[in-house]
Design a protein around this motif. Sequence first.
Motif, short mmCIF file in Angstrom:
data_model
loop_
_atom_site.label_atom_id
_atom_site.label_comp_id
_atom_site.label_asym_id
_atom_site.label_seq_id
_atom_site.Cartn_x
_atom_site.Cartn_y
_atom_site.Cartn_z
N LEU B 44 -37.27 -15.25 -9.78
CA LEU B 44 -38.22 -14.93 -8.73
C LEU B 44 -37.48 -14.76 -7.40
N GLN B 45 -37.77 -13.67 -6.72
CA GLN B 45 -37.13 -13.36 -5.45
C GLN B 45 -38.14 -13.54 -4.32
N LEU B 46 -37.84 -14.38 -3.36
CA LEU B 46 -38.74 -14.57 -2.24
C LEU B 46 -38.70 -13.36 -1.33
N LEU B 47 -39.87 -12.81 -1.01
CA LEU B 47 -39.96 -11.64 -0.14
C LEU B 47 -40.35 -12.04 1.29
N PHE B 48 -41.44 -12.78 1.40
CA PHE B 48 -41.96 -13.20 2.70
C PHE B 48 -42.53 -14.60 2.61
N TYR B 49 -42.52 -15.31 3.74
CA TYR B 49 -43.25 -16.56 3.80
C TYR B 49 -43.87 -16.71 5.18
N SER B 50 -44.92 -17.54 5.22
CA SER B 50 -45.68 -17.70 6.46
C SER B 50 -46.11 -19.16 6.62
N VAL B 51 -45.89 -19.70 7.81
CA VAL B 51 -46.28 -21.07 8.08
C VAL B 51 -47.55 -21.14 8.90
N GLY B 52 -48.10 -19.97 9.29
CA GLY B 52 -49.33 -19.97 10.05
C GLY B 52 -49.81 -18.55 10.32
N ILE B 53 -51.01 -18.43 10.86
CA ILE B 53 -51.59 -17.11 11.15
C ILE B 53 -50.64 -16.31 12.03
#
Lengths: 111, 113
Positions: B44-53
């Motif tokens: 699995l390759q991480l593309l994006f991550y988000s910690v908040g809006i």
Amino acid sequence: EDQVTQSPEALRLQEGESSSLNCSYTVSGLRGLFWYRQDPGKGPEFLFTLYSAGEEKEKERLKATLTKKESFLHITAPKPEDSATYLCAVQAPDNTDKLIFGTGTRLQVFP
Amino acid sequence: SQTIHQWPATLVQPVGSPLSLECTVEGTSNPNLYWYRQAAGRGLQLLFYSVGIGQISSEVPQNLSASRPQDRQFILSSKKLLLSDSGFYLCAWSFGLAGRWKFFGPGTRLTVL
């Protein structure tokens, strides 16, 4: 470079034949090691998280162990329904929740 | 209990067409959200991550983008798909101290022709 290597790539077992899957990792400062089960065409299902060498966790026929260099997923008396791909991942050493995955071990258990 | 939804489940798109994949999480607040891609024979390759809006971090430079318009909604987009964008796209969320548990959605199988 932070890396996770799983072996073997594929494993065929007779029902009841116990075995172990290996996950070796190189990361500066382990913050967590994760095991997942993935069935074909589905998302990974969380199994275990291990944090420190010597730690062990169990769930039904599965037992995960951790050393400073590797983790093992022991499968005791497997059944055909244990057939799946098992994924190992480590938490990135930076201050994030990112996971670095291995390519998985595809397990087939025959009756 | 918490639930994560992804749609569509499968998608076949021509090269050069746009893309929008949606992920929503129920039963929790302010989760960390992730988009992963799984190609055949690869991890699995991480593309994006988000910690908040509105907070998006990109891991891999490519023709994909992500947005988080609401607390529990994460969208993966592209203006023009490439053949190499084919794969199994997974949304995931985590919670707890340092995101100790990470749960994945059912995934979207994307085929670009």
